[in-house]
Structure formats: C-alpha cells, structure tokens
Write a protein that holds these residues in place. Sequence first.
Motif, PDB file in Angstrom:
ATOM      1  N   TYR A  93      30.770  40.253  34.952  1.00  0.00           N
ATOM      2  CA  TYR A  93      31.999  40.096  35.735  1.00  0.00           C
ATOM      3  C   TYR A  93      31.780  40.561  37.170  1.00  0.00           C
ATOM      4  CZ  TYR A  93      34.176  39.802  31.079  1.00  0.00           C
ATOM      5  OH  TYR A  93      34.503  39.456  29.794  1.00  0.00           O
ATOM      6  N   HIS A  94      30.967  41.599  37.324  1.00  0.00           N
ATOM      7  CA  HIS A  94      30.703  42.098  38.671  1.00  0.00           C
ATOM      8  C   HIS A  94      29.899  41.077  39.477  1.00  0.00           C
ATOM      9  CE1 HIS A  94      30.015  44.859  41.947  1.00  0.00           C
ATOM     10  NE2 HIS A  94      28.704  44.676  41.833  1.00  0.00           N
ATOM     11  N   VAL A  95      28.949  40.411  38.828  1.00  0.00           N
ATOM     12  CA  VAL A  95      28.182  39.393  39.547  1.00  0.00           C
ATOM     13  C   VAL A  95      29.090  38.213  39.902  1.00  0.00           C
ATOM     14  CG1 VAL A  95      26.133  37.933  39.513  1.00  0.00           C
ATOM     15  CG2 VAL A  95      26.088  40.153  38.378  1.00  0.00           C
ATOM     16  N   HIS A  96      30.025  37.885  39.015  1.00  0.00           N
ATOM     17  CA  HIS A  96      31.004  36.852  39.366  1.00  0.00           C
ATOM     18  C   HIS A  96      31.896  37.329  40.521  1.00  0.00           C
ATOM     19  CE1 HIS A  96      29.752  34.261  36.205  1.00  0.00           C
ATOM     20  NE2 HIS A  96      30.158  35.035  35.229  1.00  0.00           N
ATOM     21  N   TRP A  97      32.145  38.615  40.602  1.00  0.00           N
ATOM     22  CA  TRP A  97      32.876  39.179  41.742  1.00  0.00           C
ATOM     23  C   TRP A  97      32.132  38.875  43.038  1.00  0.00           C
ATOM     24  CZ3 TRP A  97      31.408  43.256  45.104  1.00  0.00           C
ATOM     25  CH2 TRP A  97      32.422  43.797  45.883  1.00  0.00           C
ATOM     26  N   ARG A 123      37.272  35.028  34.957  1.00  0.00           N
ATOM     27  CA  ARG A 123      36.017  35.762  34.837  1.00  0.00           C
ATOM     28  C   ARG A 123      36.188  37.239  35.230  1.00  0.00           C
ATOM     29  NH1 ARG A 123      31.531  32.375  34.234  1.00  0.00           N
ATOM     30  NH2 ARG A 123      31.900  30.161  34.598  1.00  0.00           N
ATOM     31  N   VAL A 124      36.504  37.486  36.490  1.00  0.00           N
ATOM     32  CA  VAL A 124      36.553  38.871  36.980  1.00  0.00           C
ATOM     33  C   VAL A 124      37.547  39.719  36.197  1.00  0.00           C
ATOM     34  CG1 VAL A 124      37.072  40.320  38.980  1.00  0.00           C
ATOM     35  CG2 VAL A 124      35.769  38.200  39.276  1.00  0.00           C
ATOM     36  N   ARG A 125      38.722  39.148  35.918  1.00  0.00           N
ATOM     37  CA  ARG A 125      39.770  39.920  35.239  1.00  0.00           C
ATOM     38  C   ARG A 125      40.179  39.263  33.927  1.00  0.00           C
ATOM     39  NH1 ARG A 125      40.655  44.694  34.266  1.00  0.00           N
ATOM     40  NH2 ARG A 125      42.788  45.412  34.093  1.00  0.00           N
ATOM     41  N   ALA A 126      39.288  38.496  33.355  1.00  0.00           N
ATOM     42  CA  ALA A 126      39.630  37.754  32.137  1.00  0.00           C
ATOM     43  C   ALA A 126      40.006  38.683  30.990  1.00  0.00           C
ATOM     44  CB  ALA A 126      38.458  36.857  31.733  1.00  0.00           C
ATOM     45  N   ASP A 127      39.299  39.803  30.840  1.00  0.00           N
ATOM     46  CA  ASP A 127      39.529  40.691  29.706  1.00  0.00           C
ATOM     47  C   ASP A 127      40.670  41.682  29.916  1.00  0.00           C
ATOM     48  OD1 ASP A 127      37.496  39.479  28.408  1.00  0.00           O
ATOM     49  OD2 ASP A 127      36.052  41.121  28.588  1.00  0.00           O
ATOM     50  N   ARG A 128      41.069  41.849  31.179  1.00  0.00           N
ATOM     51  CA  ARG A 128      42.119  42.832  31.517  1.00  0.00           C
ATOM     52  C   ARG A 128      41.809  44.200  30.904  1.00  0.00           C
ATOM     53  NH1 ARG A 128      48.087  40.413  32.504  1.00  0.00           N
ATOM     54  NH2 ARG A 128      47.462  38.713  33.884  1.00  0.00           N
ATOM     55  N   SER A 129      40.555  44.589  30.965  1.00  0.00           N
ATOM     56  CA  SER A 129      40.131  45.857  30.385  1.00  0.00           C
ATOM     57  C   SER A 129      40.458  46.999  31.336  1.00  0.00           C
ATOM     58  CB  SER A 129      38.623  45.830  30.125  1.00  0.00           C
ATOM     59  OG  SER A 129      37.900  46.032  31.333  1.00  0.00           O
ATOM     60  N   ASP A 130      40.265  48.225  30.840  1.00  0.00           N
ATOM     61  CA  ASP A 130      40.406  49.393  31.700  1.00  0.00           C
ATOM     62  C   ASP A 130      39.043  49.992  32.014  1.00  0.00           C
ATOM     63  OD1 ASP A 130      39.730  50.524  29.282  1.00  0.00           O
ATOM     64  OD2 ASP A 130      41.337  52.011  29.275  1.00  0.00           O
ATOM     65  N   GLU A 131      37.974  49.185  31.854  1.00  0.00           N
ATOM     66  CA  GLU A 131      36.640  49.644  32.203  1.00  0.00           C
ATOM     67  C   GLU A 131      36.543  49.853  33.714  1.00  0.00           C
ATOM     68  OE1 GLU A 131      34.366  50.525  30.169  1.00  0.00           O
ATOM     69  OE2 GLU A 131      35.305  49.802  28.323  1.00  0.00           O
ATOM     70  N   PHE A 132      35.894  50.933  34.095  1.00  0.00           N
ATOM     71  CA  PHE A 132      35.797  51.353  35.490  1.00  0.00           C
ATOM     72  C   PHE A 132      35.419  50.207  36.426  1.00  0.00           C
ATOM     73  CE2 PHE A 132      32.914  52.909  38.842  1.00  0.00           C
ATOM     74  CZ  PHE A 132      33.734  53.807  39.510  1.00  0.00           C
ATOM     75  N   LEU A 133      34.288  49.567  36.161  1.00  0.00           N
ATOM     76  CA  LEU A 133      33.797  48.537  37.070  1.00  0.00           C
ATOM     77  C   LEU A 133      34.709  47.318  37.074  1.00  0.00           C
ATOM     78  CD1 LEU A 133      31.598  47.689  39.044  1.00  0.00           C
ATOM     79  CD2 LEU A 133      30.259  46.844  37.105  1.00  0.00           C
ATOM     80  N   ILE A 141      37.799  48.180  39.356  1.00  0.00           N
ATOM     81  CA  ILE A 141      37.574  48.235  40.803  1.00  0.00           C
ATOM     82  C   ILE A 141      37.179  46.866  41.355  1.00  0.00           C
ATOM     83  CG2 ILE A 141      37.037  50.693  40.750  1.00  0.00           C
ATOM     84  CD1 ILE A 141      34.106  49.975  41.126  1.00  0.00           C
ATOM     85  N   ASN A 142      36.486  46.045  40.565  1.00  0.00           N
ATOM     86  CA  ASN A 142      36.219  44.665  40.988  1.00  0.00           C
ATOM     87  C   ASN A 142      37.526  43.959  41.328  1.00  0.00           C
ATOM     88  OD1 ASN A 142      33.433  44.767  40.523  1.00  0.00           O
ATOM     89  ND2 ASN A 142      33.603  43.942  38.461  1.00  0.00           N
ATOM     90  N   ALA A 143      38.480  44.048  40.413  1.00  0.00           N
ATOM     91  CA  ALA A 143      39.744  43.331  40.569  1.00  0.00           C
ATOM     92  C   ALA A 143      40.529  43.839  41.768  1.00  0.00           C
ATOM     93  CB  ALA A 143      40.571  43.471  39.290  1.00  0.00           C
ATOM     94  N   ILE A 144      40.602  45.152  41.924  1.00  0.00           N
ATOM     95  CA  ILE A 144      41.363  45.731  43.033  1.00  0.00           C
ATOM     96  C   ILE A 144      40.778  45.298  44.368  1.00  0.00           C
ATOM     97  CG2 ILE A 144      41.917  47.920  44.187  1.00  0.00           C
ATOM     98  CD1 ILE A 144      41.998  49.157  41.315  1.00  0.00           C
ATOM     99  N   ALA A 145      39.466  45.418  44.496  1.00  0.00           N
ATOM    100  CA  ALA A 145      38.826  45.066  45.762  1.00  0.00           C
ATOM    101  C   ALA A 145      39.002  43.593  46.097  1.00  0.00           C
ATOM    102  CB  ALA A 145      37.339  45.413  45.697  1.00  0.00           C
ATOM    103  N   LEU A 146      39.009  42.742  45.087  1.00  0.00           N
ATOM    104  CA  LEU A 146      39.159  41.311  45.328  1.00  0.00           C
ATOM    105  C   LEU A 146      40.588  40.953  45.726  1.00  0.00           C
ATOM    106  CD1 LEU A 146      37.536  38.750  45.392  1.00  0.00           C
ATOM    107  CD2 LEU A 146      38.027  38.421  42.965  1.00  0.00           C
TER     108      LEU A 146
END
Length: 451
Positions: free
Chosen positions: A237-241, A263-273, A276-281
């Motif tokens: 997901y980070h590489v897709h970011w 892709r980036v937020r498909a899982d809507r997880s609470d995993e750290f990376l 932050i990927n989603a917020i920054a985007l």
Amino acid sequence: MTMQHDKRGLPQSAASAEAMRAFDATVEAYMAFERQTGDRLKDTLSLDPTMPLALCLKGCFLLLFCKRALVPPAARALAAAREAAKERAVSPREMQHMEGLQHWLDGDLQAAAATWDGILIDHPYDLVALRMAHYLHFYLGDAAALRNSVARPLHAWSDAVPGYGYVLGIKAFALEESGDYAAAEREGRAAIERNRADIWAAHAVAHVMEMQDRPEEGIAWIGGLEDAWGDCHNFTYHVHWHRCLFRLERGDHDGVLHDYDTRVRADRSDEFLDVINAIALLWRLEQRGVDVGERWEELSQVCRDLSEDHRMVFGDAHYIIALAAGGDTGAIETALASLQHFAEGHGSEEAVARIVGLPLARAAVAHRQGRFGAAVEALLPHRAALHRLGGSRAQRDLFEQLLIDAAVKDGRSGLAKALLSERGLQRPGNPWNAAMAEVAAEAAPLQPAQT
C-alpha cells in the motif's frame, strides 16, 4: 540443545536443524515483506518454543507495529528469551540481540541501533541485525548513520552469500535518503535484477524518481513490478502511495482518489503505515483544491484511538492532522495534552516530541483552523529539526509543504520564496514548487532597501 548454523554460516542455538531451517525461512520472509512472516515465526517456535533469537525477533516484530498495547507482549518475549538463555548454550551474538531489544523497550533507540550495528562489526552476515539497525536509524532520521550502517558490513558480501540482493536494496534506500540519487538508483536496480520481488529495493528506486520529479517513469516502474508483490503484506500500500504522488504531480486527481479507495486505504486498517499514508495523501489532495468528501471522518475516528500511543512522534504528527481535519476540538485538545505529557519523559521519542513534535502538532492545528501566522510562528523556529521525526524525505515533505503554504497564506512572500528555493534544491522541477511560487509571487512583495 545444540548449536546450529544459519544459511549464512552464523552459529545459533536451535533445537534441531529443522528448527534452524524454519528460522532461516522466517528471516527470508521478513526481508521480502511477505505476509506469511508471522506464520513462519510461529512455525519456528512450534519446532523450538524456547529458541532465544526467535523469541527476540518476535519482540522486535511486535515493536515494529508502533502500538503501545504491543509493548508488554514484546517485553514478555524478551523475558522468555533471557530465561531460555539460562538453560541452553547461546552465542554472544544472540545475547547482543537481546540487549538491542531491551534498549528499544527502554525507549533508547540510539543505544538499540548502536547494539545492532555492533553485531555487524564481527558478524556482517547477520541480516536481522542489519535490518533492525536500518529501521532504527530511519526512525531516528539519521541519514548518515543509515548509510554508514549498511556500508560497514558490505566488505563481506557478494553474490555468493544468500540474501545479497536484500543488502543492495537496503543500501539503495540509505543512499537515496543521503541524497546520492544516482548511486541509489543503480543499487536498487541491481537488487531488482537479482530478485524482481524485492519490494524494498523497488521502493528505493521509486523514492529516487519522486525526488527527481520523474512521475512518468515512477508510474511505469511501479506498474512494471507490482505483479511480483502478490505475497507481500501491507507495505505494498505504501508503494501504491508513491504511485499516487506521481499521479498527483501529473494532475491525475481522479486516479489518485481511485487508488486511495482501492489500494492505499482499501483495508481501512489502523496499522501505523497505512494510516499515515492516507493522511498524507488526503492533505496533499486538498492542497490542490480536490474535494476529498467524507474521507477525513473515517481517518479522524481511527486516529482518536492512536493519538495517545506515542510510539513514534512521526505518527503523532500525522494523527493530529487527521484530528484537526475532523474538527473534533475535544480530541485535538486531548491529543495535544497527551503529547505534552509524553514530551516530559526521558526516551528518544520523548526528546523528539519536545524538540519538534509539539511545535509541529500545534502548527498543523493552527493551519487547519486558518491561523496561518500562528502556524508559521510555531513551526519555523523548529524546521531544521524536522529530520528528527524520522520517516523519509518524501514523507517529511508534507510538513515542509504545510509551512510554505502557511507562509503564502499569511502573506509572507519573501519567506515562502526562500523556503521554495531551498526545497527546490532537493526536489528540482517538482510542479508543486512552480504552483506555490506563482501563488507566492501574488503575495505582498519584498520592498527594496532604501539608499
């Protein structure tokens, strides 16, 4: 218990050759970012429940999730490793790994990194030590140490040693973060030639292309390799970011939103990376005038539960951006108060919170609330310390953009132009530079000195 040897010849306490092979498979999966890494470690511990280095690695894996709730089980894993070491012969290297994990648990990231670097002096083939040192120097924002950490053991490595490609990928990322983009791309491509599925090496080359404003190449690079990452975990997901950043530079906002959702937020997880990927985007999209709908609401809800973890201040800075975007004043105040309390402690991250984390958090809130002058005043004196947050140059660029945008909107044309000029040395030709310079030019110009 007997002393076995791993696939690179390092002695290690293991109940059997089969348990040793299972540990080797765990390390291989870990270096490859495979989603089965945890299962491989479980397999190892089923064959040897008291293998000290496997228990130590379990503790490290738990800390890598950057969640406070996982600190106690990490400590229990270390305690189990220490107890096992009393009952069986272990090598000095294995004891050093336990020391590294203890330092990390104690909050002393510098000492932990130094311990794993120390292992590599006498045991340059220790991939676990290499990866742990790499991560911790990255978390500490120390680009020189990141580069030197992988440079020191390189004298021993060659294609004859299993895992050499992974070392090249680590070297590539360290070189990129040190600003040596040509060498970073060369080493990253060399790693991919050896193992097309090496996502860390692919990621390092994507970083180079981002820093050099090569969006078309970046999109093609990621697209040409993504079919090899079917076994990889959420790091994909980070590489897709990164691909989203390339598309953003091309102005493909619909494509970015599509990738965000699928892709980036498909899982809507609470995993750290993932978070932050989603917020920054989302922040970058809004800066370009894109309506992101109700996506902030989902993220702010997740960040309410994360904002008091403080395992990495780099994450805290992102979480406060999401809370501010969500507009929940109570949650913002709670997060700021918690970070203030955390900053009174004595560990590595507590120092980062004092030096730059709190000022950045206050600036992020002020920026969202339209208090642009306050944002500049909060962050500008601490800007030189932004690297202390850790994360990559590309990730920290979010905070540089926030400061520049605040300066522009506060009418500080001279400051905005100066910051853009400095930023342009690292990111030449980035379209965002040109767009912001145009806006800055429309702000109140500097008056020439009277003679």
